[in-house]
Design an enzyme around this catalytic site. Structure first.
Site, PDB file in Angstrom:
ATOM      1  N   SER A  16       0.879  -1.179   0.000  1.00 27.13           N
ATOM      2  CA  SER A  16       0.000   0.000   0.000  1.00 27.13           C
ATOM      3  C   SER A  16       0.906   1.216   0.000  1.00 27.13           C
ATOM      4  O   SER A  16       1.705   1.379  -0.920  1.00 27.13           O
ATOM      5  CB  SER A  16      -0.924  -0.040   1.227  1.00 27.13           C
ATOM      6  OG  SER A  16      -1.765   1.103   1.241  1.00 27.13           O
ATOM      7  N   HIS A  43      -2.331  -1.004  -3.516  1.00 27.50           N
ATOM      8  CA  HIS A  43      -3.439  -0.063  -3.371  1.00 27.50           C
ATOM      9  C   HIS A  43      -3.167   1.161  -4.235  1.00 27.50           C
ATOM     10  O   HIS A  43      -2.154   1.845  -4.035  1.00 27.50           O
ATOM     11  CB  HIS A  43      -3.618   0.364  -1.914  1.00 27.50           C
ATOM     12  CG  HIS A  43      -4.098  -0.757  -1.020  1.00 27.50           C
ATOM     13  ND1 HIS A  43      -4.131  -0.654   0.355  1.00 27.50           N
ATOM     14  CD2 HIS A  43      -4.619  -1.986  -1.303  1.00 27.50           C
ATOM     15  CE1 HIS A  43      -4.613  -1.781   0.866  1.00 27.50           C
ATOM     16  NE2 HIS A  43      -4.895  -2.608  -0.147  1.00 27.50           N
ATOM     17  N   ASP A 134      -4.832  -4.905   5.591  1.00 27.16           N
ATOM     18  CA  ASP A 134      -5.161  -5.701   4.404  1.00 27.16           C
ATOM     19  C   ASP A 134      -4.033  -6.710   4.134  1.00 27.16           C
ATOM     20  O   ASP A 134      -2.857  -6.371   4.137  1.00 27.16           O
ATOM     21  CB  ASP A 134      -5.335  -4.762   3.200  1.00 27.16           C
ATOM     22  CG  ASP A 134      -5.898  -5.520   1.994  1.00 27.16           C
ATOM     23  OD1 ASP A 134      -6.365  -6.687   2.181  1.00 27.16           O
ATOM     24  OD2 ASP A 134      -5.807  -4.969   0.879  1.00 27.16           O
TER      25      ASP A 134
END
Length: 944
Positions: A16, A43, A134
């Site tokens: 991310s 992401h 995540d």
């Protein structure tokens, strides 16, 4: 995608915040072509992204957006589009769908979960920098499916939320800095090596450089063993094992109460068939007999903590399908952990070849020693029995041995000796003939004269029992034993082969050396027996000769007595004009008596009949000086000095005075005979336990090559200058025997042309076991002996009775008499002077001087003369034109036919053998002179 292409079928990356930069470092650092696809869930925000282009610049692998239904290709990088759900299906394709909502959160978990369900343990998941959690659930799913999860560490992560969540959930297998992740992918995916977990790292550090065993140990799941995972092993165990694996010496580390084995490549070569099953197993499971063999030693090391060394231990191992006995020197050392003995390190040095070589050399030495023992044997069969006794001491290398002696030209061979087989064994073939088959290939060995290898002993002799093993020998070798005579070897040798040793080149060489040693021993024994036979024959001949001399000497004594007694009376009663001839007869009769006594002394010494008449001589110095004075008149007449240095010894000497008299007189006689200028010195000294007599002369000396033979009976130095050529060559031999008889010794030191010293040592006290004789020599006998020596010495110095030995002209024929014996010269002159003018010379050289410029009518010469003998004198006369026609008559005591023919062939006109009659000599002289007158008259008659 090929499902069997790699350990991991897919590499998944979740990231991310800060992920773009981390992906650049990761993909840009890869150095190998990955055999698996890489799927990246990063992401991404709304709008157009340039991530494929940015990553494509640094990656060696193609980078593209993932598409729905797309087949994954190994070595490619697929980027998940923003705000999509991407799933990895079991068929290796991707499913890409829009994600409900306006966020990409959950994208990583969805990718990881689908891959765990589709590929199970063949997934490698990497969680990089990023916020949130995540990927945590997906990582747990991958870990549970047997896959591997690696996360970026906090120090290199821009945001540590995602990695820390995975770590907190216990789903991370390995935490690494970002810079090490490319190497991880190269190692794990590119090279197919395991993930470097702590256990793997510890294993690799320990097994590195350990050869095949190190590589093998690195693949073992040690966690499933009682040792546990490698990263939990004690530090001592890891350090010692690292040393063991890198060592070229065979080493076996036995750890724990069960002594589990961890060993190196060199040790695996020794245990052969037990490897690799022995790895990690208890030594008592691998070696069932360990409890009774080296098990007690291991327990001793564990209990006491003291090292133990066992030398040349025997092991039976399977090498290439063959059970072989090997040897090793083993050192068992304790290995301590926290102060207690936790294991045992066995260090082995294989000594198989050394043990075998030493064993075989010992056998060859025994065979060599047998050669000395075999020298006393009476037959070849007995020699063979000695040989097999030497071989039976080594049943390891020679389980059995058979020696066959070959007879004739190889038609027959009989078993002479055997060892290692029962008396009723069918392998003992007693007799082999040309028409009878043998259980051994003896005929082939005889025919080819080459070794024969028999490899089917189990078939030939099913119940064979031999050797030190329960398993009997399988093989034997038949060898010919030289030397080859009449086309056949002297013997055949059948040798069994150890059932637990390979019949290699060294074994063959050992058998060849055994055959050579057997051949040498047989040959030496035969030569020795032949020499013994010859020695016995020579000894018998010598005894017969000695007996003959003794008997004939006894026979001589009676007529000699009858000669001496009347001569002694006539020396008193004869008128002066007849005394010269009577003295010649008396002098030579005494000389003959001395020779007879010498021969009798030899006979008695050799037959053991002689015994010394020992007595304590209080003043040996006075006796020695008295004996020396016997020679003083002769020595001084010869123009020499006689020096006597015999001070009192201060103690008596126990000896036989007659023996001492013989020794001293013989040494003085020898010195005078060979000394022409200077002096003769006699010195007597007392040593610590011996009396020392030294007789030194300044005579002609003795060549070094002659000294070893000087005391040999009948030996005479050829060409030695002496006052007389006469003598039997027994004087010095008798001296040595008489000295040895008194447990003394004699030595000679000599320099040619400078002189000699004879030194005699006799002990002051004789051994108690020396047998004594009650007889004593009468004084008149001793006086006779001294008189004989004195008169012989005088005879060497007697001059010619002719007042002038030069050749004088006259009417009577002239005769030149040449003889080195003065008595013989004077007698011949006395015999011939009534009819002829007689001139004399003592040797051939003097005769040539007499003949120079003078004429004689006849030469009467002895054959044996000093300096220039009679035969060479003839050669000189015949070579001189003025003397060539002079008749020559030779006189000699050598009356053989060959000597006569040689003299006549040289140019002598007649040959007369001593003793001769006076009338015969006169007749032959007159005959030769008459023939010369005829020849001279014929030469002067004018030719018609």
């Amino acid at each position: 995608m090929n499902p069997d292409a790699a350990r991991y079928r897919a590499v998944l990356i979740g990231a991310s915040l800060g992920g773009a930069e981390a992906l650049q470092v990761l993909l840009g650092g890869l150095r190998t072509d990955l055999p698996a696809p890489v799927v990246v869930a990063q992401h991404l925000g709304p709008g157009v992204s340039h991530l494929p282009t940015m990553l494509g610049r640094v990656s060696r692998h193609p980078v593209a957006w993932a598409e729905d239904g797309q087949d994954l290709v190994a070595g490619r990088v697929y980027l998940c589009p923003g705000r999509t759900q991407v799933r990895l299906e079991p068929d290796g394709t991707l499913t890409v769908q829009p994600m409900p909502g306006r966020s990409s959160l959950g994208q990583v978990d969805e990718l990881f979960l689908s891959a765990a369900n589709s590929l199970g343990p063949q997934v490698l998941a990497l969680v990089l920098t990023g916020l949130g959690s995540d990927g945590t659930a997906g990582a747990q799913a991958v870990r549970e499916a047997g896959g591997t999860v690696v996360v970026q560490d906090e120090a290199t992560a821009t945001a540590f939320g995602m990695p820390s969540a995975v770590i907190a959930a216990g789903a991370a297998d390995l935490v690494l800095p970002l810079g090490e992740l490319p190497d991880l992918l190269d190692r794990v995916v590119g090279s197919g090596r395991p993930v470097p977990t702590p256990a793997v790292r510890a294993s690799e550090a320990m097994f590195a450089g350990g050869g095949q065993l190190g590589r093998l140990m690195s693949t073992v799941d040690w966690g499933a063993t009682s040792l546990g995972p490698v990263d939990r092993w004690p530090v001592v165990l890891r350090e010692v094992l690292a040393v063991v694996l890198s060592n070229p010496v065979p080493m076996d580390l036995m750890w724990g109460p069960d002594l589990l084995q961890l060993y190196n490549d060199a040790y695996s070569e020794i245990i052969r068939e037990r490897h690799p099953d022995a790895l990690g197993r208890s030594v008592f499971q691998v070696w069932p007999d360990a409890a009774t063999t080296f098990g007690p030693v291991l327990r001793q090391v564990l209990d006491t903590g003291t090292a133990v060394r066992l030398v040349d231990q025997s092991f039976v191992v399977n090498r290439k399908g063959f059970l072989e006995e090997v040897f090793a020197t083993v050192a068992y050392s304790p290995v301590r952990d926290d102060g207690r003995v936790a294991g045992v390190l066995a260090t082995l040095v294989e000594t198989t070849e050394q043990v075998r070589t030493a064993r075989r050399l010992d056998t060859l030495h025994r065979l060599a020693a047998t050669a000395r023992q075999a020298g006393v044997t009476t037959s070849d069969n007995e020699v063979c029995q000695w040989l097999v006794r030497a071989l039976e001491a080594n049943p390891q290398d020679v389980p059995f041995a058979l020696v066959y002696l070959v007879e004739g030209r190889g038609e027959r061979a009989h078993l002479a000796a055997s060892t290692g087989l029962a008396a009723d064994s069918p392998a003992l073939d007693q007799l082999v003939t040309a028409g009878r088959a043998s259980v051994w290939p003896l005929h082939a060995c005889l025919r080819e004269a080459a070794p024969q290898v028999v490899e089917d002993l189990a078939t030939r002799f099913p119940d064979l029992v031999s050797g030190t093993w329960a398993e009997p020998p399988h093989t034997a070798v038949v060898l010919p034993v030289g030397p080859v005579r009449d086309g056949a070897p002297a013997a055949l040798l059948v040798l069994g082969v150890n059932s637990h040793a390979p019949l290699d080149e060294n074994y063959h060489q050992f058998f060849d050396l055994v055959a050579e040693r057997v051949a040498a021993t047989l040959t030496a024994a035969r030569i020795h027996r032949e020499q013994q036979r010859q020695v016995a024959a020579l000894g018998e001949l010598n005894r017969a000769k000695t007996t003959f001399f003794a008997n004939i000497s006894h026979e001589f004594r009676t007529p000699l007595t009858l000669l001496l007694l009347p001569l002694e009376e006539q020396l008193v009663t004869l008128p002066p004009e007849h005394l010269d001839t009577a003295r010649i007869a008396h002098r030579n009769a005494i000389r003959l008596l001395r020779l007879v006594n010498t021969l009798l002394a030899f006979a008695e010494l050799e037959e053991g009949r002689a015994a010394p008449s020992l007595e304590d001589v209080d003043d040996l110095a006075a006796l020695t000086a008295e004996l020396t004075e016997v020679f003083r008149p002769a020595v001084e007449r010869a123009g020499l000095r006689l020096e006597v240095d015999c001070p009192p010894l201060g103690r008596p000497v126990r000896l036989d005075p007659v023996t001492w008299q013989t020794v001293v007189l013989n040494l003085l006689s020898n010195a005078l005979k060979h000394t022409f200028t200077g002096s003769i010195t006699v010195v007597l000294r007392a040593q610590r336990s011996h009396v020392e007599l030294a007789v030194t002369d300044t005579g002609t000396g003795i060549d070094n090559a002659e000294i070893p033979h000087l005391f040999t009976r009948f030996h005479r130095v050829e060409g030695a200058k002496s006052r007389s050529r006469e003598g039997s060559g027994t004087g010095l031999a008798l001296v040595r025997q008489l000295v040895s008889w008194h447990h003394g010794s004699i030595r000679v030191r000599s320099v040619p042309d400078a002189g000699s010293t004879f030194t005699v040592w006799l002990p002051f006290v004789q051994p108690h076991h020396l047998r004594e004789s009650a007889a004593r020599v009468r004084p008149d006998t001793a006086a006779h002996v001294r008189q004989a020596f004195a008169e012989e010495a005088e005879s060497w110095l007697v001059g010619d009775s002719s007042p002038d030995g030069s050749v004088r002209p006259g009417n009577r024929p002239s005769v030149l008499v040449v003889d080195d014996n003065p008595d013989m010269r004077n007698y011949l002159r006395h015999l011939l002077q009534e009819h002829y003018d007689v001139h004399t010379a003592g040797d051939g050289e003097e005769a040539l001087v007499r003949l120079a410029g003078h004429r004689v009518d006849l030469i009467l010469s002895d054959v044996v003369l000093p300096h220039l003998d009679g035969l060479r004198l003839i050669e000189h006369v015949r070579a001189d034109p003025a003397l060539r026609a002079t008749p020559i008559i030779l006189l000699t005591a050598l009356g053989t036919t060959s000597q006569t023919l040689r003299g006549l062939a040289t140019g002598a006109h007649d040959y007369l053998v001593k003793p001769f009659a006076a009338k015969e000599l006169l007749a032959r002289v007159e005959a030769q002179l008459a023939l010369r007158r005829v020849r001279d008259a014929a030469a002067e008659r004018p030719a018609t």
